[in-house]
Write a protein that holds these residues in place. Structure first.
Motif, PDB file in Angstrom:
ATOM      1  N   TRP A  14      -4.359 -33.295  95.443  1.00  0.00           N
ATOM      2  CA  TRP A  14      -3.586 -34.115  96.222  1.00  0.00           C
ATOM      3  C   TRP A  14      -2.485 -32.910  96.820  1.00  0.00           C
ATOM      4  O   TRP A  14      -1.699 -32.550  96.136  1.00  0.00           O
ATOM      5  CB  TRP A  14      -2.813 -35.195  95.631  1.00  0.00           C
ATOM      6  N   THR A  91      -1.987 -35.662 100.381  1.00  0.00           N
ATOM      7  CA  THR A  91      -1.632 -36.679  99.875  1.00  0.00           C
ATOM      8  C   THR A  91      -0.974 -37.937 100.619  1.00  0.00           C
ATOM      9  O   THR A  91      -1.304 -39.146 100.527  1.00  0.00           O
ATOM     10  CB  THR A  91      -0.059 -36.280  98.987  1.00  0.00           C
ATOM     11  N   ARG A  99      -4.594 -47.275  94.408  1.00  0.00           N
ATOM     12  CA  ARG A  99      -4.566 -46.253  94.029  1.00  0.00           C
ATOM     13  C   ARG A  99      -5.237 -46.257  92.388  1.00  0.00           C
ATOM     14  O   ARG A  99      -5.312 -45.270  91.513  1.00  0.00           O
ATOM     15  CB  ARG A  99      -3.210 -45.665  93.593  1.00  0.00           C
ATOM     16  N   ASN A 107      -6.553 -35.486  88.476  1.00  0.00           N
ATOM     17  CA  ASN A 107      -5.599 -35.563  89.699  1.00  0.00           C
ATOM     18  C   ASN A 107      -4.662 -34.145  89.531  1.00  0.00           C
ATOM     19  O   ASN A 107      -4.151 -33.750  88.582  1.00  0.00           O
ATOM     20  CB  ASN A 107      -4.508 -36.593  89.838  1.00  0.00           C
ATOM     21  N   ASP A 137       5.603 -37.973  99.693  1.00  0.00           N
ATOM     22  CA  ASP A 137       4.167 -38.715  99.425  1.00  0.00           C
ATOM     23  C   ASP A 137       4.182 -38.083  97.950  1.00  0.00           C
ATOM     24  O   ASP A 137       3.651 -38.777  97.027  1.00  0.00           O
ATOM     25  CB  ASP A 137       3.213 -38.433 100.084  1.00  0.00           C
ATOM     26  N   HIS A 138       4.345 -36.937  97.554  1.00  0.00           N
ATOM     27  CA  HIS A 138       4.339 -36.381  96.168  1.00  0.00           C
ATOM     28  C   HIS A 138       5.105 -36.902  95.417  1.00  0.00           C
ATOM     29  O   HIS A 138       4.550 -37.321  94.069  1.00  0.00           O
ATOM     30  CB  HIS A 138       4.272 -34.766  96.177  1.00  0.00           C
ATOM     31  N   LEU A 141       3.628 -40.225  94.519  1.00  0.00           N
ATOM     32  CA  LEU A 141       2.376 -40.310  93.611  1.00  0.00           C
ATOM     33  C   LEU A 141       2.761 -39.925  92.164  1.00  0.00           C
ATOM     34  O   LEU A 141       2.253 -40.349  91.275  1.00  0.00           O
ATOM     35  CB  LEU A 141       1.643 -39.043  94.100  1.00  0.00           C
TER      36      LEU A 141
END
Length: 245
Positions: A14, A91, A99, A107, A137-138, A141
């Motif tokens: 990602w 990502t 998810r 990951n 987005d990281h 996540l």
């Protein structure tokens, strides 16, 4: 984390764009036990965002890939042609996909200091937003991983470039796979796994034969991009303490 399904290790990278994600894909492609895949969710991302209006080659990308994100994830989880599968993903291509599949893969989050990444991206996409480059987005996540008790492997591109051998060994150890010296070098030029977008983005990696020596950026940071830099820094700083290497 049950990262081995039917004795197959699925590694999902990602990354943000203009990182060394393609070099990392090339590194894994040198392994005889590994099959690599280049941004399988790119078509899904373009179909469902305005990015298709300004990403170079968008129509060709949409035509070359499955645009249904659920279908793509299903294929990723059922691919079984080699013992190790390496999926290079951005990502921000995830959008609102379920998810849960991440509970059954290794990951790997790949980040890069936004001061180095943003000007590079802006040479292709001239007025980027934080939605284009994946830093927020990281963080999202990481929130999901913490909630689900998933432990990701975090890579920082600077640490990797400063010591590729050491960082890749640690990556393989955490992924519970063997490290091979062959991962440190490759033939210059394109690879058959390259996405159709390679001509717009992969010029440097096509000239490379291994991980380039780290060189700090020396040119002044563009003034108009400084607000975006400030927006991205907290997300980068959150990930950095987790980075191996």
């Amino acid at each position: 984390m049950n990262s081995k399904n039917n004795n197959i290790t699925r590694i999902c990278l990602w990354s943000g764009p203009r990182n060394i994600s393609t070099a990392l894909m090339y590194s894994f492609a040198q392994r005889e036990d590994t099959l690599v895949f280049d941004e399988p969710l790119y078509g899904y991302y373009l179909k469902n965002t305005k990015a298709k209006e300004y990403h170079p080659g968008a129509k060709d990308i949409l035509d070359s890939l499955d645009n249904n994100g659920e279908n793509v994830v299903n294929k990723m989880m059922h691919e079984d042609r080699k013992p190790i599968l390496f999926f290079k993903n951005m990502t921000h291509h995830l959008l609102d996909l379920n998810r849960d599949f991440m509970k059954n893969v290794v990951n790997v989050i790949l980040t890069r200091h936004p001061k180095e990444m943003i000007p590079s991206f802006a040479k292709v996409i001239t007025n980027p937003t934080i939605q284009d480059i994946g830093y927020a987005d990281h963080s999202n996540l990481l929130d999901f991983f913490e909630k689900e008790a998933i432990t990701p492997i975090v890579l920082d591109s600077t640490k990797l470039l400063l010591n590729p051998d050491n960082t890749l060994r640690k990556l393989c150890e955490k992924a519970q796979i063997q490290f091979y010296d062959s991962m440190l070098q490759w033939q210059a030029g394109a690879r058959p796994e390259d996405g159709i977008w390679a001509k717009y983005w992969y010029d440097n990696v096509h000239k490379s034969t291994g991980f380039s020596k780290y060189k700090p950026k020396t040119e002044p940071f563009p003034e108009y991009l400084k607000p975006l830099l400030q927006e991205c820094l907290p997300h980068y700083n959150r990930l950095l303490p987790y980075a191996i290497g």
